[in-house]
Design a protein around this motif. Structure first.
Motif, PDB file in Angstrom:
ATOM      1  N   ALA A 154       0.830  -1.207   0.000  1.00 39.15           N
ATOM      2  CA  ALA A 154       0.000   0.000   0.000  1.00 39.15           C
ATOM      3  C   ALA A 154       0.862   1.254   0.000  1.00 39.15           C
ATOM      4  O   ALA A 154       0.537   2.238  -0.676  1.00 39.15           O
ATOM      5  CB  ALA A 154      -0.929  -0.006   1.207  1.00 39.15           C
ATOM      6  N   ASN A 155       1.962   1.231   0.741  1.00 37.24           N
ATOM      7  CA  ASN A 155       2.825   2.414   0.799  1.00 37.24           C
ATOM      8  C   ASN A 155       3.426   2.747  -0.567  1.00 37.24           C
ATOM      9  O   ASN A 155       3.635   3.926  -0.885  1.00 37.24           O
ATOM     10  CB  ASN A 155       3.945   2.211   1.820  1.00 37.24           C
ATOM     11  N   TYR A 156       3.707   1.736  -1.355  1.00 33.81           N
ATOM     12  CA  TYR A 156       4.222   1.972  -2.705  1.00 33.81           C
ATOM     13  C   TYR A 156       3.143   2.614  -3.573  1.00 33.81           C
ATOM     14  O   TYR A 156       3.397   3.594  -4.287  1.00 33.81           O
ATOM     15  CB  TYR A 156       4.689   0.666  -3.344  1.00 33.81           C
ATOM     16  N   LEU A 157       1.935   2.071  -3.523  1.00 31.57           N
ATOM     17  CA  LEU A 157       0.839   2.622  -4.331  1.00 31.57           C
ATOM     18  C   LEU A 157       0.546   4.068  -3.931  1.00 31.57           C
ATOM     19  O   LEU A 157       0.318   4.919  -4.798  1.00 31.57           O
ATOM     20  CB  LEU A 157      -0.414   1.757  -4.164  1.00 31.57           C
ATOM     21  N   ILE A 158       0.563   4.350  -2.636  1.00 32.05           N
ATOM     22  CA  ILE A 158       0.337   5.714  -2.165  1.00 32.05           C
ATOM     23  C   ILE A 158       1.413   6.649  -2.704  1.00 32.05           C
ATOM     24  O   ILE A 158       1.116   7.755  -3.190  1.00 32.05           O
ATOM     25  CB  ILE A 158       0.311   5.751  -0.628  1.00 32.05           C
ATOM     26  N   ALA A 159       2.653   6.216  -2.646  1.00 35.29           N
ATOM     27  CA  ALA A 159       3.758   7.064  -3.112  1.00 35.29           C
ATOM     28  C   ALA A 159       3.648   7.351  -4.602  1.00 35.29           C
ATOM     29  O   ALA A 159       3.912   8.485  -5.046  1.00 35.29           O
ATOM     30  CB  ALA A 159       5.095   6.386  -2.812  1.00 35.29           C
ATOM     31  N   GLN A 160       3.247   6.355  -5.396  1.00 34.85           N
ATOM     32  CA  GLN A 160       3.145   6.579  -6.835  1.00 34.85           C
ATOM     33  C   GLN A 160       1.973   7.512  -7.172  1.00 34.85           C
ATOM     34  O   GLN A 160       2.104   8.412  -8.013  1.00 34.85           O
ATOM     35  CB  GLN A 160       2.988   5.243  -7.579  1.00 34.85           C
ATOM     36  N   LEU A 161       0.835   7.308  -6.525  1.00 38.36           N
ATOM     37  CA  LEU A 161      -0.304   8.191  -6.774  1.00 38.36           C
ATOM     38  C   LEU A 161       0.024   9.625  -6.387  1.00 38.36           C
ATOM     39  O   LEU A 161      -0.308  10.573  -7.109  1.00 38.36           O
ATOM     40  CB  LEU A 161      -1.532   7.686  -6.008  1.00 38.36           C
ATOM     41  N   ASN A 162       0.689   9.796  -5.259  1.00 32.45           N
ATOM     42  CA  ASN A 162       1.094  11.142  -4.857  1.00 32.45           C
ATOM     43  C   ASN A 162       2.131  11.711  -5.818  1.00 32.45           C
ATOM     44  O   ASN A 162       2.138  12.919  -6.096  1.00 32.45           O
ATOM     45  CB  ASN A 162       1.639  11.131  -3.433  1.00 32.45           C
ATOM     46  N   GLY A 163       3.015  10.857  -6.318  1.00 30.93           N
ATOM     47  CA  GLY A 163       4.011  11.311  -7.286  1.00 30.93           C
ATOM     48  C   GLY A 163       3.371  11.856  -8.543  1.00 30.93           C
ATOM     49  O   GLY A 163       3.758  12.916  -9.058  1.00 30.93           O
ATOM     50  N   TRP A 164       2.387  11.140  -9.071  1.00 27.70           N
ATOM     51  CA  TRP A 164       1.680  11.644 -10.251  1.00 27.70           C
ATOM     52  C   TRP A 164       0.894  12.909  -9.915  1.00 27.70           C
ATOM     53  O   TRP A 164       0.883  13.855 -10.711  1.00 27.70           O
ATOM     54  CB  TRP A 164       0.733  10.572 -10.783  1.00 27.70           C
ATOM     55  N   LYS A 165       0.242  12.907  -8.769  1.00 33.33           N
ATOM     56  CA  LYS A 165      -0.572  14.058  -8.379  1.00 33.33           C
ATOM     57  C   LYS A 165       0.269  15.322  -8.227  1.00 33.33           C
ATOM     58  O   LYS A 165      -0.152  16.426  -8.597  1.00 33.33           O
ATOM     59  CB  LYS A 165      -1.290  13.745  -7.061  1.00 33.33           C
ATOM     60  N   GLN A 166       1.485  15.165  -7.727  1.00 28.92           N
ATOM     61  CA  GLN A 166       2.371  16.299  -7.482  1.00 28.92           C
ATOM     62  C   GLN A 166       3.296  16.602  -8.661  1.00 28.92           C
ATOM     63  O   GLN A 166       4.125  17.514  -8.573  1.00 28.92           O
ATOM     64  CB  GLN A 166       3.207  16.018  -6.236  1.00 28.92           C
ATOM     65  N   HIS A 191      -7.393   5.002   0.747  1.00 23.50           N
ATOM     66  CA  HIS A 191      -8.409   3.951   0.672  1.00 23.50           C
ATOM     67  C   HIS A 191      -8.170   3.022  -0.515  1.00 23.50           C
ATOM     68  O   HIS A 191      -8.237   1.793  -0.375  1.00 23.50           O
ATOM     69  CB  HIS A 191      -9.804   4.572   0.576  1.00 23.50           C
ATOM     70  N   VAL A 192      -7.907   3.563  -1.677  1.00 25.63           N
ATOM     71  CA  VAL A 192      -7.770   2.708  -2.854  1.00 25.63           C
ATOM     72  C   VAL A 192      -6.479   1.900  -2.790  1.00 25.63           C
ATOM     73  O   VAL A 192      -6.437   0.738  -3.208  1.00 25.63           O
ATOM     74  CB  VAL A 192      -7.868   3.543  -4.159  1.00 25.63           C
ATOM     75  N   ALA A 193      -5.419   2.485  -2.230  1.00 32.69           N
ATOM     76  CA  ALA A 193      -4.173   1.735  -2.063  1.00 32.69           C
ATOM     77  C   ALA A 193      -4.368   0.578  -1.095  1.00 32.69           C
ATOM     78  O   ALA A 193      -3.894  -0.543  -1.334  1.00 32.69           O
ATOM     79  CB  ALA A 193      -3.061   2.666  -1.580  1.00 32.69           C
ATOM     80  N   ALA A 194      -5.063   0.822  -0.001  1.00 36.64           N
ATOM     81  CA  ALA A 194      -5.316  -0.225   0.987  1.00 36.64           C
ATOM     82  C   ALA A 194      -6.165  -1.340   0.385  1.00 36.64           C
ATOM     83  O   ALA A 194      -5.934  -2.527   0.666  1.00 36.64           O
ATOM     84  CB  ALA A 194      -6.006   0.358   2.218  1.00 36.64           C
ATOM     85  N   TRP A 195      -7.133  -0.976  -0.442  1.00 33.05           N
ATOM     86  CA  TRP A 195      -7.993  -2.002  -1.037  1.00 33.05           C
ATOM     87  C   TRP A 195      -7.194  -2.911  -1.961  1.00 33.05           C
ATOM     88  O   TRP A 195      -7.305  -4.143  -1.884  1.00 33.05           O
ATOM     89  CB  TRP A 195      -9.153  -1.360  -1.804  1.00 33.05           C
ATOM     90  N   PHE A 196      -6.375  -2.334  -2.835  1.00 27.46           N
ATOM     91  CA  PHE A 196      -5.596  -3.172  -3.749  1.00 27.46           C
ATOM     92  C   PHE A 196      -4.567  -4.014  -2.998  1.00 27.46           C
ATOM     93  O   PHE A 196      -4.333  -5.175  -3.350  1.00 27.46           O
ATOM     94  CB  PHE A 196      -4.916  -2.321  -4.815  1.00 27.46           C
ATOM     95  N   ALA A 197      -3.970  -3.454  -1.948  1.00 27.34           N
ATOM     96  CA  ALA A 197      -2.999  -4.216  -1.171  1.00 27.34           C
ATOM     97  C   ALA A 197      -3.647  -5.403  -0.465  1.00 27.34           C
ATOM     98  O   ALA A 197      -2.973  -6.395  -0.172  1.00 27.34           O
ATOM     99  CB  ALA A 197      -2.316  -3.312  -0.149  1.00 27.34           C
TER     100      ALA A 197
END
Length: 208
Positions: A154-166, A191-197
């Motif tokens: 989940a932490n990886y997915l969060i980091a990538q989504l934030n990377g694209w967002k920023q 939420h979406v990162a946690a769900w996929f993880a």
């Protein structure tokens, strides 16, 4: 052991690079991605095992060229030769997904969770498609452009989504992820990162 090709060149020993580095500055891949390519949850290092070969090669090439930014991966990818990057992509794509990555979260997220709704339905009021429309059923991945989300920390997915967002990551096809991430709140991303993880890789018969 390296293998000689038809022109006398040696095929890089991917297993050796994964465990020992290449002797020219590239660190062992296993130091971050685990002995079996499953990634590390807490540190947010992604799973590599079982990912599409062309996707892995594109990411390595993008790190090497600077098209994708990361303080750890950029210097490592730059010290890998073209042949070594190709060998590593083939090596990890052929590796079976470790059992620990097949269901990372022991507490499955219910399908009425906000992350599940984003993953499976999207939010059309914000012109936000469901994640599975591109990334396949339960996020198992589709080809070279849409990698698996299931089985990633989940932490990886969060980091990538934030990377694209920023605007820190921009190597997605047609800037699709930049558009998607711009419509996600911090809560949405968590939420979406946690769900996929939390999804097993073989969810409802789906396989990578």
């Amino acid at each position: 052991m390296a293998i000689c090709g038809v022109a006398g060149a040696q095929t890089p020993d991917a297993a050796k690079i994964a465990t020992m580095g290449n002797g020219r500055g590239a660190a062992p891949c296993s130091a971050c991605h685990g002995d079996h390519g499953g990634g590390q949850d807490a540190a947010g290092y992604p799973r590599l095992a079982g990912l599409d070969k062309a996707y892995l090669l594109k990411q390595l090439n993008d790190f090497a060229s600077g098209a994708r930014s990361n303080p750890v991966m950029q210097p490592n990818a730059k010290t890998l030769s073209v042949a070594e990057r190709e060998a590593m992509a083939a090596y990890y794509s052929a590796m079976p997904v470790p059992a620990a990555a097949q269901h990372r979260d022991a507490k499955p997220v219910p399908d009425d969770d906000p992350g599940a709704r984003l993953a499976l339905q999207g939010r059309w009021s914000d012109k936000l498609p469901a994640c599975v429309q591109c990334h396949g059923p339960h996020g198992v991945g589709v080809g070279a452009n849409f990698p698996p989300l299931t089985g990633q920390p989940a932490n990886y997915l969060i980091a990538q989504l934030n990377g694209w967002k920023q605007g820190l990551r921009s190597n997605d096809p047609l800037q699709l992820m930049q558009h998607v991430s711009s419509a996600l709140s911090e809560s949405d991303i968590r939420h979406v990162a946690a769900w996929f993880a939390a999804q097993p890789i073989d969810a409802k018969g789906a396989t990578p």
